[in-house]
Design a protein around this motif. Structure first.
Motif, short mmCIF file in Angstrom:
data_model
loop_
_atom_site.label_atom_id
_atom_site.label_comp_id
_atom_site.label_asym_id
_atom_site.label_seq_id
_atom_site.Cartn_x
_atom_site.Cartn_y
_atom_site.Cartn_z
N VAL A 18 -36.83 12.56 41.30
CA VAL A 18 -36.55 11.22 40.92
C VAL A 18 -35.30 10.89 41.00
N PHE A 19 -34.47 11.85 40.23
CA PHE A 19 -32.97 11.53 40.31
C PHE A 19 -32.46 11.43 41.44
N ASP A 20 -32.65 12.11 42.47
CA ASP A 20 -32.00 11.84 43.87
C ASP A 20 -32.41 10.70 44.45
N ILE A 21 -33.60 10.29 44.42
CA ILE A 21 -34.03 8.95 44.93
C ILE A 21 -33.60 7.96 44.32
N CYS A 65 -42.96 -2.15 29.46
CA CYS A 65 -44.01 -1.51 30.25
C CYS A 65 -44.98 -0.91 29.43
N HIS A 66 -46.32 -0.34 29.61
CA HIS A 66 -46.95 0.26 28.98
C HIS A 66 -47.30 1.68 29.63
N ASP A 67 -47.32 1.49 30.65
CA ASP A 67 -47.79 2.73 31.40
C ASP A 67 -46.89 3.18 32.80
N THR A 68 -45.69 2.66 32.78
CA THR A 68 -44.89 2.79 33.91
C THR A 68 -44.18 4.34 33.77
N GLY A 69 -44.62 5.28 34.41
CA GLY A 69 -43.93 6.59 34.18
C GLY A 69 -44.73 7.61 35.08
N GLY A 70 -44.22 8.85 35.25
CA GLY A 70 -44.77 9.88 36.04
C GLY A 70 -43.73 10.81 36.59
N LYS A 71 -44.05 11.58 37.58
CA LYS A 71 -43.41 12.59 38.13
C LYS A 71 -43.11 12.37 39.71
N GLY A 72 -41.98 12.79 40.20
CA GLY A 72 -41.64 12.83 41.55
C GLY A 72 -41.28 11.62 42.27
N ALA A 73 -40.76 11.56 43.27
CA ALA A 73 -40.06 10.37 44.06
C ALA A 73 -41.27 9.65 44.70
N ILE A 74 -42.33 10.09 45.04
CA ILE A 74 -43.40 9.25 45.73
C ILE A 74 -44.07 8.03 44.71
N TYR A 99 -36.87 6.97 54.21
CA TYR A 99 -35.98 5.94 54.53
C TYR A 99 -34.79 6.22 53.65
N TYR A 100 -34.93 6.08 52.11
CA TYR A 100 -33.98 6.05 51.33
C TYR A 100 -33.23 7.35 51.28
N MET A 101 -33.88 8.45 51.58
CA MET A 101 -33.04 9.54 51.66
C MET A 101 -32.34 9.80 53.07
N GLY A 102 -32.54 8.99 53.76
CA GLY A 102 -31.84 9.12 55.27
C GLY A 102 -32.50 10.12 56.12
N HIS A 103 -33.88 10.56 55.73
CA HIS A 103 -34.50 11.57 56.54
C HIS A 103 -35.45 10.75 57.75
N PRO A 104 -35.77 11.38 58.68
CA PRO A 104 -36.63 10.82 59.60
C PRO A 104 -38.04 11.09 59.25
N VAL A 105 -38.91 10.08 59.61
CA VAL A 105 -40.20 10.36 59.66
C VAL A 105 -40.90 10.77 60.89
N VAL A 106 -41.49 12.05 60.79
CA VAL A 106 -41.98 12.57 61.81
C VAL A 106 -43.37 12.32 62.06
N TYR A 107 -43.99 12.00 63.13
CA TYR A 107 -45.40 11.83 63.20
C TYR A 107 -46.18 12.83 63.90
N THR A 108 -47.35 13.18 64.05
CA THR A 108 -48.17 14.24 64.49
C THR A 108 -47.87 14.26 66.13
N GLU A 114 -36.22 7.03 62.56
CA GLU A 114 -35.02 7.37 61.92
C GLU A 114 -34.54 6.56 60.87
N SER A 115 -34.20 6.97 59.83
CA SER A 115 -33.59 6.29 58.85
C SER A 115 -32.32 5.79 59.07
N ASP A 116 -31.82 4.35 58.82
CA ASP A 116 -30.36 4.09 59.20
C ASP A 116 -29.43 4.29 57.80
N ARG A 117 -30.21 5.14 56.91
CA ARG A 117 -29.38 5.26 55.54
C ARG A 117 -28.62 6.37 55.68
N PRO A 118 -27.27 6.79 55.06
CA PRO A 118 -26.97 8.20 55.34
C PRO A 118 -27.79 9.17 54.59
#
Ligand SMILES: [Zn+2]
Length: 467
Positions: A18-21, A65-74, A99-108, A114-118
């Motif tokens: 979460v911190f990284d995203i 917010c009453h219920d905004t909270g959780g675990k992980g970037a997704i 996209y935000y992590m600058g990582h490509p989304v690869v399909y099967t 490609e993400s255009d973010r660093p």
């Protein structure tokens, strides 16, 4: 129809902290103890009450917010983008995280966006998803079942017969197998015999695309599985001889310029900058290509060939495990599987299990193999189990090659150092040492090729304790 996102991409998105995203998005983060505070990503506020705890990979709104909270970037990205948590947004959320992590989304089907973010390098908070190793007996049983279920493809039989000069009988005895075309089918069958495959290197759990559950899978690519055995002939792991190791690009961007590089099967390197093609050209292993825009250097792309031999491993995958590298004991075929009838007073030492298998057939002696130069010490551990009086060091000519150390970025010649280390350690154990030398210009460079072509190396006594 919507393309299916590959497992690897989903696993990547799951591994993002979460911190990284939050950092990649560019949210201002104020450190307070173990947490960071920022303005809520759902409700609007002037005083930051939204907390992110990297160590636990959790986030929570302490404000309105009453219920905004959780675990992980997704789930975090769901709140950020759509202001709600909704499972049906899972795949879109995976794409957003990439996209935000600058990582490509690869399909099967192999296509990718490609993400255009660093590219955001993984931080210390990246989730480690390795499971602890399963019990050795469990791993042995799973691998035995794997060998039972797999076969050897014609092309692989041909390679072993005509290039490695093995007989059909020996190929059968050694139990070489082809990596399966549908690994999840094999993993599913094996899972029916065991309650779980968790912690068995090579196996991992996949999550179904629709989120409806999980199934067991294997991690590897087309190639020959070579059983790696201990002194009792028990399979400890597999090395996978990869068909055609691909070239892959290592991007060294200057000032975080967002570069994306790919190398095609025909060895054409293409480099994109913000979705614009800025370089295209044929490359070779170990070339270093400077990338410039309007005469200004924006980075370098280094080309590396992936290893021809890799371990069957499932590190960083769900319920998967990293393999523990180990030595391989190759007995001559007439002494298989456990070597109890074989004279072990003289043992050959070499690099690579397949090479050892071939050598021992010609020498009639056991060969103890270390998996790679950096793990030479495993040969000492393995050889001493056989209590030899003498070892013959048969380190290949091509082992005297340049090693690139990723951690220190140093290039050095390692083989000479490995031979010296082996001599020192075996001498300390009171074992006599011969060094095998052969003319690499006349015969093929490998010791296995030498034996196959009917020749033998010259032996030079280094230390002789028998006198
Ligand atoms: Zn809130």
């Amino acid at each position: 129809m919507r393309q299916r996102i590959s497992e690897e991409t989903i696993e990547f998105a799951k591994s993002v902290n979460v911190f990284d995203i939050a950092q990649a998005i560019g949210l201002p983060l104020e450190k307070t103890g173990k947490s960071y505070f920022t303005n809520c990503i759902v409700h609007s506020e002037k005083t930051p009450s939204f907390s992110i705890e990297p160590g636990k990979n959790r986030y929570h709104c302490f404000g309105q917010c009453h219920d905004t909270g959780g675990k992980g970037a997704i789930s975090f990205i769901m709140y950020y983008e759509w202001k709600k948590y909704d499972e049906t947004l899972f795949l879109q959320a995976v794409e957003k995280v990439c996209y935000y992590m600058g990582h490509p989304v690869v399909y099967t089907d192999g296509s990718r966006i490609e993400s255009d973010r660093p590219v955001k390098p993984p931080s210390q908070f990246r989730e480690r998803v390795d499971s602890p190793l399963a019990e050795p007996q469990m791993i042995t049983a799973v691998y035995r079942s794997l060998i039972d279920k797999l076969s050897l493809k014609k092309e692989h039989i041909n390679h072993l017969r005509f290039e490695r000069r093995m007989t059909i009988d020996v190929i059968g005895l050694r139990q070489y197998r082809s990596y399966p075309e549908r690994p999840y089918v094999i993993a599913g069958e094996i899972n029916q015999e065991f309650t779980t495959l968790e912690g068995v290197p090579g196996f991992y759990e996949s999550v179904r695309q629709d989120g409806s559950g999980t199934y067991w899978n294997m991690s590897g690519i087309n190639g020959i599985l070579i059983p790696v055995r201990n002194e009792y002939g028990i399979v400890q792991g597999f090395q996978l001889r990869v068909e055609s190791p691909k070239l892959h690009p290592i991007i060294e961007a200057v000032n975080d310029h967002p570069l994306h590089a790919e190398i095609s099967d025909t060895q054409i390197l293409t480099v994109h900058y913000k979705k614009k093609l800025i370089y295209s050209g044929k490359v070779q292993d170990s070339s270093k290509i400077p990338i410039t825009i309007a005469g200004q250097l924006v980075g370098n792309v280094r080309v590396k060939k992936r290893n021809k031999y890799i371990w069957l491993s499932s590190t960083e995958k769900r319920k998967g495990s990293k393999v523990v590298p180990t030595y391989h004991v190759a007995y001559p075929p007439n002494g298989m599987p456990d070597g109890s009838t074989i004279d072990c007073s003289v043992v050959d030492i070499t690099e690579g299990p397949l090479k050892g298998d071939i050598m021992s057939e010609y020498t009639g002696r056991p060969a103890v193999c270390f998996p790679g130069l950096s793990q030479w010490y495993l040969a000492v551990e393995g050889a001493m189990k056989l209590k030899p009086k003498k070892v013959i060091l048969s380190i290949d000519g091509d082992a005297i090659r340049t090693i690139h150390n990723k951690d220190t970025d140093e290039e050095k010649e390692e083989a000479g150092e490995v031979v010296r280390s082996l001599i020192r350690e075996f001498a300390a154990e009171g074992v006599s040492i011969d060094l095998a030398l052969w003319d690499i210009t006349r015969s093929s460079k490998g010791i296995d090729d030498l034996y196959i072509s009917g020749m033998k190396p010259k032996l030079f006594s280094i230390i002789d304790f028998s006198k």
